[in-house]
Design an enzyme around this catalytic site. Structure first.
Site, PDB file in Angstrom:
ATOM      1  CG  HIS A  71      -0.284   0.175   2.516  1.00 36.88           C
ATOM      2  ND1 HIS A  71       0.439  -0.841   3.100  1.00 36.88           N
ATOM      3  CD2 HIS A  71      -0.181   1.231   3.350  1.00 36.88           C
ATOM      4  CE1 HIS A  71       0.945  -0.411   4.247  1.00 36.88           C
ATOM      5  NE2 HIS A  71       0.580   0.855   4.421  1.00 36.88           N
ATOM      6  CE  LYS A  76      14.226   0.168   5.165  1.00 36.89           C
ATOM      7  NZ  LYS A  76      15.051  -1.045   5.185  1.00 36.89           N
ATOM      8  CE  LYS A 100       8.200  -4.223  13.820  1.00 33.61           C
ATOM      9  NZ  LYS A 100       9.393  -5.082  13.874  1.00 33.61           N
ATOM     10  CG  ASP A 105       2.476   8.167  11.506  1.00 36.31           C
ATOM     11  OD1 ASP A 105       1.581   7.460  11.003  1.00 36.31           O
ATOM     12  OD2 ASP A 105       2.295   8.875  12.522  1.00 36.31           O
ATOM     13  CE  LYS A 112      12.281  -9.537   9.519  1.00 35.13           C
ATOM     14  NZ  LYS A 112      12.314  -8.373  10.417  1.00 35.13           N
ATOM     15  CB  SER A 369      15.670   1.619   8.104  1.00 32.65           C
ATOM     16  OG  SER A 369      16.577   0.623   8.477  1.00 32.65           O
TER      17      SER A 369
HETATM   18  P1  NAD Z   1      21.334 -10.446  16.571  1.00 31.79           P
HETATM   19  O1  NAD Z   1      21.636 -11.592  15.681  1.00 31.79           O
HETATM   20  O2  NAD Z   1      22.207  -9.240  16.527  1.00 31.79           O
HETATM   21  O3  NAD Z   1      21.240 -10.897  18.104  1.00 31.79           O
HETATM   22  C1  NAD Z   1      20.479 -11.966  18.558  1.00 31.79           C
HETATM   23  C2  NAD Z   1      21.182 -12.510  19.787  1.00 31.79           C
HETATM   24  O4  NAD Z   1      20.364 -13.502  20.387  1.00 31.79           O
HETATM   25  C3  NAD Z   1      22.523 -13.155  19.459  1.00 31.79           C
HETATM   26  O5  NAD Z   1      23.522 -12.645  20.318  1.00 31.79           O
HETATM   27  C4  NAD Z   1      22.256 -14.637  19.692  1.00 31.79           C
HETATM   28  O6  NAD Z   1      23.414 -15.347  20.108  1.00 31.79           O
HETATM   29  C5  NAD Z   1      21.209 -14.575  20.782  1.00 31.79           C
HETATM   30  N1  NAD Z   1      20.442 -15.813  20.915  1.00 31.79           N
HETATM   31  C6  NAD Z   1      20.183 -16.772  19.999  1.00 31.79           C
HETATM   32  N2  NAD Z   1      19.448 -17.754  20.532  1.00 31.79           N
HETATM   33  C7  NAD Z   1      19.249 -17.445  21.816  1.00 31.79           C
HETATM   34  C8  NAD Z   1      18.586 -18.082  22.897  1.00 31.79           C
HETATM   35  N3  NAD Z   1      17.966 -19.242  22.749  1.00 31.79           N
HETATM   36  N4  NAD Z   1      18.570 -17.464  24.095  1.00 31.79           N
HETATM   37  C9  NAD Z   1      19.188 -16.275  24.257  1.00 31.79           C
HETATM   38  N5  NAD Z   1      19.852 -15.629  23.282  1.00 31.79           N
HETATM   39  C10 NAD Z   1      19.873 -16.198  22.064  1.00 31.79           C
HETATM   40  O7  NAD Z   1      19.819 -10.070  16.214  1.00 31.79           O
HETATM   41  P2  NAD Z   1      19.082  -8.700  16.510  1.00 31.79           P
HETATM   42  O8  NAD Z   1      19.183  -7.867  15.284  1.00 31.79           O
HETATM   43  O9  NAD Z   1      19.508  -8.152  17.813  1.00 31.79           O
HETATM   44  O10 NAD Z   1      17.568  -9.204  16.569  1.00 31.79           O
HETATM   45  C11 NAD Z   1      17.003  -9.740  17.757  1.00 31.79           C
HETATM   46  C12 NAD Z   1      15.497  -9.669  17.668  1.00 31.79           C
HETATM   47  O11 NAD Z   1      15.103  -8.310  17.453  1.00 31.79           O
HETATM   48  C13 NAD Z   1      14.870 -10.462  16.522  1.00 31.79           C
HETATM   49  O12 NAD Z   1      13.609 -10.929  16.940  1.00 31.79           O
HETATM   50  C14 NAD Z   1      14.685  -9.416  15.448  1.00 31.79           C
HETATM   51  O13 NAD Z   1      13.680  -9.763  14.522  1.00 31.79           O
HETATM   52  C15 NAD Z   1      14.298  -8.226  16.293  1.00 31.79           C
HETATM   53  N6  NAD Z   1      14.509  -6.920  15.661  1.00 31.79           N
HETATM   54  C16 NAD Z   1      15.733  -6.521  15.222  1.00 31.79           C
HETATM   55  C17 NAD Z   1      15.879  -5.267  14.657  1.00 31.79           C
HETATM   56  C18 NAD Z   1      17.222  -4.730  14.228  1.00 31.79           C
HETATM   57  O14 NAD Z   1      17.301  -3.539  13.907  1.00 31.79           O
HETATM   58  N7  NAD Z   1      18.279  -5.505  14.233  1.00 31.79           N
HETATM   59  C19 NAD Z   1      14.770  -4.419  14.513  1.00 31.79           C
HETATM   60  C20 NAD Z   1      13.533  -4.856  14.976  1.00 31.79           C
HETATM   61  C21 NAD Z   1      13.408  -6.111  15.558  1.00 31.79           C
END
Ligand code: NAD
Length: 478
Positions: A71, A76, A100, A105, A112, A369
């Site tokens: 839309h 993203k 999100k 906004d 994804k 972003s």
């Molecule tokens: P990342 O890969 O940088 O970090 C994830 C961490 O979780 C790693 O250090 C990993 O070792 C750890 N991990 C893996 N399995 C685990 C477990 N069973 N118990 C505890 N720790 C565990 O990833 P991220 O970018 O920090 O993303 C983390 C979450 O945040 C995801 O759900 C992602 O979708 C969400 N997220 C990330 C962003 C972003 O900007 N990176 C934005 C929005 C949402």
């Protein structure tokens, strides 16, 4: 998951969970059924299997890119590298992105990507080949481009992978001036923006500051306003978990009492210094055995500790029917996507836990972003054109004030007042404005809309309303 009873397996399906959350919010809105269905469904999914030479062999990798809603364009959403990722997960995560973006906004649709790979098992060179080939597959089918679909980091990927994606895209589109806007989360030296790497964690902090500024909101879970002294537990010490913990400790005076990782957790009721834990991990390869802290063998153990704020920041389905009865946090701040199963959420809500939902709380990443994408399209660093001029103007104004009052302003105060905004100041200011504004909107929905009783439903309702407006105003082709 093989031996789980059916209801539990159903509960752990992120895609179904997102649909259930959508339906709960949709029921509070007066919108045509067909329109709701169009907003709910994932519009496009591309699945690809591609070969990469690994050592002497070829390995076939499976990847996806889902576009949930177009839309607004571009769509993203991050790219996940995980052995566990499935098409359904990618579709669910794409849907979360649409909602999100609407909540904060940011004028994008939701998308994804994912590749089924455990990055820990491959060398940097092999990961580069996997990333470049996956990008080439996306280019071939029109699933990436500054005006089409713009990936970003997610679980298992970071700045390094984003730079490879940008470079691959650039190689396929020679001479096109906006190529760098095809992906965000790049290193600052390669068209990235200051503050993007830490944006999701910083957004978590701004959101918590805002939530904790309302006496009634935190009073319901018997907490006082303000973050100072609040005890915090973080699960996942990656990009999001590390930065959330760091800012809450160093800038808000929270006490980070436990951190969990895939190989175990550490706990010190007196508080952990987040930077020291990161240094320890860099040195030893693990957060476990951190001096002065108790090591918990079970990676999920930290979730069950008593604390004011629990921040799951690793993966989905960490709080489920299996452990929900042992969750003792007053506030559950969902920094990860989908960390709480629907059935577990019901239990927590009935216990009175304050849940700050993922679709709002972790939106800082996509917000910055968006700023990076704008920077790439304008080809100039934020602040570059006006910083000096503003400094000169403020200096002149101060001189006039000094003359009028006959007193000098101290050098220290003068330099603070005169300093013009750098890119990082503008990014953080835009991020704070966004997180604060979005919480106020969600809160307003929670307080005013009949049938909305929790923040997640309020956030969904707000998002669905905004997306529906796009459809209703633009019409549907043809
Ligand atoms: P990342 O890969 O940088 O970090 C994830 C961490 O979780 C790693 O250090 C990993 O070792 C750890 N991990 C893996 N399995 C685990 C477990 N069973 N118990 C505890 N720790 C565990 O990833 P991220 O970018 O920090 O993303 C983390 C979450 O945040 C995801 O759900 C992602 O979708 C969400 N997220 C990330 C962003 C972003 O900007 N990176 C934005 C929005 C949402």
């Amino acid at each position: 998951m093989k031996n789980l009873p059916q209801t539990n397996r159903e509960d752990l399906n992120l895609h179904r969970a997102v649909d259930r959350q959508f339906a709960k919010a949709a029921a509070t809105l007066d919108l045509p059924e067909g329109l709701l269905e169009q907003i709910r469904v994932c519009n496009t999914v591309y699945m690809v299997q591609f070969p990469v030479r690994i050592g002497e062999k070829y390995e076939i990798f499976q990847g996806w890119r889902a576009e949930h809603s177009q839309h607004k364009k571009p769509v993203k959403g991050g790219i996940r590298y995980s052995e566990e990722v499935t098409q359904e997960d990618v579709m669910a995560l794409a849907a979360l992105m649409s909602y999100k973006c609407a909540i904060v906004d940011v004028p994008f649709g939701g998308s994804k990507g994912g590749v089924r790979v455990n990055p820990r098992k491959y060398s940097a060179e092999q990961l580069e080949r996997i990333t470049r080939r996956y990008t080439a597959e996306l280019i071939r089918k029109g699933f990436i481009g500054p005006g089409i679909s713009v990936p970003a980091p997610d679980y298992g990927t970071g700045e390094r992978e984003m730079a490879w994606i940008a470079d691959t895209y650039d190689a396929f589109h020679p001479g096109e001036i906006d190529n760098m806007a095809c992906v965000t989360g790049k290193p600052v030296t390669q068209g990235g923006i200051r503050g993007r790497k830490e944006a999701t964690g910083r957004g978590v902090r701004y959101a918590l500051q805002e939530v904790f500024s309302y006496k009634e909101d935190v009073g319901r879970v018997k907490l006082s306003p303000g973050l100072e002294g609040k005890t915090v537990v973080v699960q996942g010490f990656g990009n999001v978990g590390y930065h959330s913990a760091l800012f809450l400790e160093e800038e808000d005076g929270c006490k980070v009492i436990a951190i969990g990782e895939w190989d175990g957790g550490i706990w010190n009721p007196e508080g952990l210094h987040v930077r020291d834990v990161a240094e320890h991990r860099d040195r030893t390869g693990s957060i476990t055995n951190f001096p002065g802290a108790k090591t918990l063998k079970d990676p999920k153990g930290v979730l069950e500790l008593e604390c004011d704020i629990l921040i799951p920041a690793a993966l989905e389905n960490q709080i489920t029917l299996e452990n929900v009865d042992r969750i003792r946090a007053k506030v559950l701040a969902e920094a990860a996507n989908g960390p709480t199963s629907t059935a577990a959420e019901e239990v927590l809500l009935s216990k009175g836990t304050l849940i700050i939902p993922d679709i709002y709380l972790n939106a800082g990443g996509v917000t910055v972003s968006y700023f990076e994408w704008l920077k790439n399209l304008s080809h100039v660093r934020f602040g570059r054109m006006e910083k000096r001029l503003k400094e000169m103007n403020t200096d002149q104004t101060l001189k006039v004030v000094e003359e009028l009052v006959g007193r000098k302003i101290s050098d220290q105060i003068r330099s603070k007042l005169v300093r013009g905004a750098e890119e990082i100041d503008l990014v953080n200011s835009g991020l704070e404005e966004t997180m604060v504004g979005a919480y106020r909107q969600i809160r307003e929905v929670l307080q005013s809309r009949k049938g909305v009783n929790d923040l997640r439903t309020a956030a969904y309702a707000s998002a669905i309303e905004k997306i529906s407006r796009s459809y209703l105003e633009l019409g549907i082709f043809p």
